[in-house]
Scaffold this motif. Structure first.
Motif, short mmCIF file in Angstrom:
data_model
loop_
_atom_site.label_atom_id
_atom_site.label_comp_id
_atom_site.label_asym_id
_atom_site.label_seq_id
_atom_site.Cartn_x
_atom_site.Cartn_y
_atom_site.Cartn_z
N SER A 91 0.84 -1.20 0.00
CA SER A 91 0.00 0.00 0.00
C SER A 91 0.88 1.24 0.00
O SER A 91 1.89 1.30 0.70
CB SER A 91 -0.89 0.02 1.24
OG SER A 91 -1.60 1.24 1.31
N THR A 92 0.45 2.23 -0.77
CA THR A 92 1.16 3.50 -0.82
C THR A 92 0.25 4.68 -0.45
O THR A 92 0.67 5.82 -0.54
CB THR A 92 1.76 3.76 -2.22
OG1 THR A 92 0.69 3.83 -3.17
CG2 THR A 92 2.73 2.65 -2.62
N ARG A 93 -0.97 4.39 -0.05
CA ARG A 93 -1.92 5.45 0.28
C ARG A 93 -1.47 6.28 1.48
O ARG A 93 -0.90 5.74 2.42
CB ARG A 93 -3.28 4.85 0.66
CG ARG A 93 -4.18 4.57 -0.47
CD ARG A 93 -5.56 4.22 0.05
NE ARG A 93 -6.43 3.87 -1.04
CZ ARG A 93 -7.66 3.43 -0.90
NH1 ARG A 93 -8.16 3.23 0.31
NH2 ARG A 93 -8.40 3.15 -1.94
N GLU A 94 -1.77 7.55 1.43
CA GLU A 94 -1.52 8.40 2.59
C GLU A 94 -2.44 7.94 3.72
O GLU A 94 -3.61 7.62 3.50
CB GLU A 94 -1.81 9.87 2.25
CG GLU A 94 -1.37 10.80 3.34
CD GLU A 94 -1.36 12.25 2.89
OE1 GLU A 94 -1.57 13.11 3.75
OE2 GLU A 94 -1.14 12.49 1.69
N GLY A 95 -1.90 7.87 4.93
CA GLY A 95 -2.69 7.41 6.07
C GLY A 95 -2.87 5.91 6.11
O GLY A 95 -3.69 5.40 6.87
N ARG A 96 -2.11 5.19 5.34
CA ARG A 96 -2.24 3.73 5.23
C ARG A 96 -1.99 3.04 6.57
O ARG A 96 -1.26 3.54 7.42
CB ARG A 96 -1.27 3.20 4.17
CG ARG A 96 0.17 3.43 4.54
CD ARG A 96 1.12 3.27 3.37
NE ARG A 96 2.47 3.59 3.80
CZ ARG A 96 3.53 2.87 3.51
NH1 ARG A 96 3.42 1.80 2.75
NH2 ARG A 96 4.71 3.21 3.96
N VAL A 149 9.75 2.86 -2.72
CA VAL A 149 10.21 2.46 -4.06
C VAL A 149 9.58 3.34 -5.13
O VAL A 149 10.21 3.66 -6.13
CB VAL A 149 9.87 0.96 -4.31
CG1 VAL A 149 10.10 0.57 -5.77
CG2 VAL A 149 10.70 0.08 -3.39
N ARG A 150 8.32 3.73 -4.93
CA ARG A 150 7.57 4.57 -5.87
C ARG A 150 7.54 3.93 -7.27
O ARG A 150 8.11 4.45 -8.23
CB ARG A 150 8.14 5.98 -5.89
CG ARG A 150 8.23 6.60 -4.50
CD ARG A 150 8.75 7.99 -4.47
NE ARG A 150 7.85 8.95 -5.07
CZ ARG A 150 6.75 9.45 -4.50
NH1 ARG A 150 6.40 9.06 -3.29
NH2 ARG A 150 6.02 10.33 -5.11
N THR A 172 -0.77 -6.86 1.87
CA THR A 172 -1.69 -6.12 1.01
C THR A 172 -3.00 -5.80 1.73
O THR A 172 -3.55 -6.64 2.43
CB THR A 172 -2.00 -6.90 -0.29
OG1 THR A 172 -2.82 -6.07 -1.14
CG2 THR A 172 -2.72 -8.20 -0.02
N PRO A 173 -3.49 -4.60 1.51
CA PRO A 173 -4.87 -4.32 1.92
C PRO A 173 -5.81 -4.77 0.82
O PRO A 173 -5.37 -5.15 -0.28
CB PRO A 173 -4.87 -2.78 2.02
CG PRO A 173 -3.91 -2.35 0.97
CD PRO A 173 -2.84 -3.42 0.94
N PRO A 205 -0.56 0.32 -7.28
CA PRO A 205 0.92 0.38 -7.25
C PRO A 205 1.56 -0.99 -7.03
O PRO A 205 2.65 -1.26 -7.55
CB PRO A 205 1.23 1.33 -6.09
CG PRO A 205 0.01 2.18 -5.96
CD PRO A 205 -1.14 1.26 -6.31
N LEU A 206 0.90 -1.87 -6.29
CA LEU A 206 1.41 -3.22 -6.10
C LEU A 206 1.41 -3.97 -7.43
O LEU A 206 2.40 -4.62 -7.79
CB LEU A 206 0.59 -3.96 -5.04
CG LEU A 206 0.93 -5.42 -4.80
CD1 LEU A 206 2.40 -5.60 -4.43
CD2 LEU A 206 0.02 -6.00 -3.71
N LYS A 207 0.33 -3.88 -8.17
CA LYS A 207 0.26 -4.54 -9.49
C LYS A 207 1.34 -4.00 -10.41
O LYS A 207 2.03 -4.76 -11.10
CB LYS A 207 -1.13 -4.33 -10.10
CG LYS A 207 -1.30 -4.93 -11.50
CD LYS A 207 -1.28 -6.45 -11.49
CE LYS A 207 -1.87 -7.08 -12.72
NZ LYS A 207 -0.95 -7.24 -13.83
#
Length: 188
Positions: free
Chosen positions: A14-19, A48-49, A77-78, A87-89
């Motif tokens: 997950s890369t979401r803000e507040g994750r 990694v972005r 993963t969420p 982003p994971l995909k």
């Protein structure tokens, strides 16, 4: 079991803000540190972005090398809208041979399903990459309610047992497939 530790890449998907992913990842990595046969590399996709990686760049090569050097993976993963994060995909799709003939385990979290719908979709993705997914998972249903403010589980026993089962299966596959790749390169 091999006398040499195997390399486990823990991928934070997950890369979401507040994750909530760092809470899950910190719990899992703390738990895994109790397994001396595992050498862990935590790959946080937020750092990694993946959308910014360009083939041939230093950042791309570093990511590819870390994945290639791993003998096994645990994907944290969420579940977002009955699936896993984009982003994971994208990070998975950036590489191919680096995933082949290696085992993948899952630690998921989410609402009522605990992220298991995301895991089922990830199994299909990794199968296409010739990776082997292990059967057992660690799943946190309504994860925010299960952890205290310091990131520790209110009741750690069930998750610890599930993680140990996952790591036991992953270790078997990691060692067996590493030995197989060493004696006979995978021709996928």
């Amino acid at each position: 079991m091999s006398e040499h530790p195997y390399r486990l890449a823990v991928i934070i998907g997950s890369t979401r803000e507040g994750r909530f992913a760092p809470v899950i990842a910190n719990w899992f990595t703390r738990h895994t540190e109790g397994h001396p046969h595992i050498d862990m590399d935590v790959i946080d996709l937020d750092a990694v972005r993946p959308y910014e990686l360009r083939y041939g760049s230093e950042e791309y090569e570093t990511f590819a090398k870390r994945v290639d050097e791993a003998d096994a993976f645990v994907v944290i993963t969420p579940e977002y809208n009955h699936s896993f994060p984009a982003p994971l995909k994208h990070a998975i799709d950036l590489l191919h041979a680096q995933w082949q003939a290696k085992p993948v385990g899952f630690v998921s979290y989410g609402g009522i399903s605990g992220g298991l719908r995301a895991v089922e979709q990830l199994r299909l993705v990794f199968a296409e990459l010739h990776a082997t997914t292990v059967r057992e998972t660690v799943s946190f249903r309504l994860a925010g309610d299960l952890f205290d403010d310091t990131g520790h589980l209110h009741d750690p026993a069930p998750a610890a047992q599930a993680a140990d089962t996952l790591l036991h299966q992953l270790t078997w596959w990691a060692v067996a497939l590493r030995e197989a790749r060493t004696s006979r390169p995978y021709g996928g």
